[in-house]
Each structure stands twice: as C-alpha cells, then as structure tokens.
Write an enzyme that holds these catalytic residues in place. Sequence first.
Site, PDB file in Angstrom:
ATOM      1  CD  GLN A  94     -13.470  -4.435   3.618  1.00  0.00           C
ATOM      2  OE1 GLN A  94     -13.700  -4.048   2.557  1.00  0.00           O
ATOM      3  NE2 GLN A  94     -13.543  -5.583   4.025  1.00  0.00           N
ATOM      4  CE  LYS A 187       1.144  -1.469   9.319  1.00  0.00           C
ATOM      5  NZ  LYS A 187       0.159  -2.266  10.251  1.00  0.00           N
TER       6      LYS A 187
HETATM    7  C1  R5P Z   1      -3.599  -1.884  11.413  1.00  0.00           C
HETATM    8  O1  R5P Z   1      -4.295  -0.880  10.997  1.00  0.00           O
HETATM    9  C2  R5P Z   1      -4.143  -2.840  12.564  1.00  0.00           C
HETATM   10  O2  R5P Z   1      -3.894  -2.112  13.805  1.00  0.00           O
HETATM   11  C3  R5P Z   1      -3.120  -3.922  12.819  1.00  0.00           C
HETATM   12  O3  R5P Z   1      -1.704  -3.428  12.937  1.00  0.00           O
HETATM   13  C4  R5P Z   1      -3.068  -4.762  11.458  1.00  0.00           C
HETATM   14  O4  R5P Z   1      -4.639  -5.105  11.083  1.00  0.00           O
HETATM   15  C5  R5P Z   1      -2.522  -6.001  11.673  1.00  0.00           C
HETATM   16  O5  R5P Z   1      -2.718  -6.951  10.325  1.00  0.00           O
HETATM   17  P1  R5P Z   1      -1.376  -7.823   9.982  1.00  0.00           P
HETATM   18  O6  R5P Z   1      -1.209  -8.641  11.067  1.00  0.00           O
HETATM   19  O7  R5P Z   1      -1.949  -8.403   8.720  1.00  0.00           O
HETATM   20  O8  R5P Z   1      -0.240  -6.973   9.720  1.00  0.00           O
END
Ligand code: R5P
Length: 295
Positions: A94, A187
Amino acid sequence: MILFSGTSNESLAQKVAVQCGIPLGKVEITRFIDNECRVYVQEDVTDKEIFVLQSLSQIADQNLVELCLLGQALKQLKAKQVTAIIPWMGYSKQDKEFRKGEAVSAQLVAKFIEAAGFDTIITVELHSENVTPYFHIPVKELATRQLLSQKLNKHARMIVVSPDKGGKSRSEQFAKAIGLPVVYLEKTRDLQTGAVKILSTSADVKDFDVVIFDDIINTGSTAIKSAQFLKAQGALSIHFLATHAVLAGDASYQLSKSLIDQITVTDTIFIPRQNMFAKLNVISVASLLVKNLQT
Ligand code: R5P
C-alpha cells in the site's frame, strides 16, 4: 558489531551471524498475557554498531512492533548506530492512495521505524520506488537479480516476461543483466476482490521457455494466471522467480498444482515446512546481506 534477531526470521539471522563469525546478541522477546510484546536486551551495546534483523512478514503488525521495541531499547542503551535489516518490508504494497480514503501504510510504517530510533535501514527489493522517499534516514536496497538468476540455463529460446506494469522496470533490468529479451503482459487486478486477469502479451511466446521475475508471491494469483495464459499461447515452460515468498492463505497449495514448472524464491521471509512444495526452490540472501553490512 552485534547482530540481534527479532522472532520473524531467526534462521536467516542465524545464517548471517554464522557468516560474520559472531553469535547473535542476547535478547529476551516475550509476550504478556494480553499478547503485548516485551523486549529485554541483555548485552552491553553502549557505543557499539548494532544490527537488528526482522522481516515484516505475517503477522506484520506484531513483527513491526517487535522491531520498533528492539530499536528503542537499543537506543536507550546508547548504541552508537542501529541499523534495521528488514529483508521483507511488509506493508509496502500500500505505497500510495489507490482509492480515496485508503491509508498509505508504507508511509506510516516508515515513520514508525524512524520514531523507534533506527539510524539506517538495509532492505531487499522494495515493492516500488515510492517506498524509499517515505524514509528520512538512509535506506540501502539490495537487488536479488544476480542471486535469483544463478541457476538459469540461458539459451536462444528463452525470454523474460514482465507480469504487469508495476514490474516493467524490474523485469527490464533483470533481462538486461542476463542478456535476454523482455515481453510484457497486460494484467488487471480488481481492487475490491483482488482477482487477477491477464489480457494480452506484447509479443509471441510460442515455443519459448519463459522466466518471470517478480518481487512478491502473495496469493500466487499473478504467477498462476500468467502461467495459464502463457502456456495457452504456446510457451514451453515457466520458471517464476520472486524475491519475497509471502505465500498467503493457500498460495502454496494453489502454486503446487499450477502450470508453473519451477518457482525460485529467497528466504527474506521464513517459509514454514508446511508451505514448502516440490517445485519450490529457496535461495538464501544471507551472503548478500553480509556483503552489505558496512554502513
Ligand atoms: C504486483 O504489483 C506485484 O509485483 C506482485 O505481482 C503481486 O504483489 C503478487 O501478488 P499475488 O501473488 O497475490 O498475485
């Protein structure tokens, strides 16, 4: 120099201490019956250079308070310089006000750490460039690209894939360092539910072995959905590299049965035995930290 460990990642602190040839500093960290934390430093730290290793991993709130209490106790005992080694900077996701009315936890956590009296910080792969400016004390951020690329068998049909916009520059630096081309995924993440969707890729990935370099595996959604998408586009294999293995909820289980072929992470966060699975490799950041302990 004396190195103290909080309770969040004692195995990493132990490795660092062994490599430095020093024992860990003596400290008693206990909890009162109402769960409030009590820290009792039992070493003479006066005029000494002190390091405290604590990851802000689950449960981040508790580990943060523990770190701050350690900092305060050491400063009260007149340590000369106290460095917080925070291998995983919890609460850094955050890092801005995503929706009006949301707290910016990265900013407040920086204030807590400074208020505790730490003079400087060593950390590993911050979530974004927004985090460092929240600190008014020096922050040394260590990169893991060399460490994590160690075991890659580079070849002509290998590409780096950046999983999202936020990871663009991280992936580009990684791809440049190992001399591979980079392809970008588009994404989206629903801010309410956290659901991840991969919409498109910037180039053909058919018949390529894919390496994805990310900072965090949290729920595992980014890794799992990227692998699904890339394999549907004809990618041969997916090796997901990430610095911080948060592995929240049932992430380990979901990742173990996903289309990802190999996952490599570091030990910035302690991974309990029940969260380990066959395709997960863990590389230690201990030697990287030791090399960077000179302030
Ligand atoms: C995104 O901004 C980060 O770099 C990671 O890709 C993300 O925090 C990964 O989170 P999760 O495993 O929940 O997709």
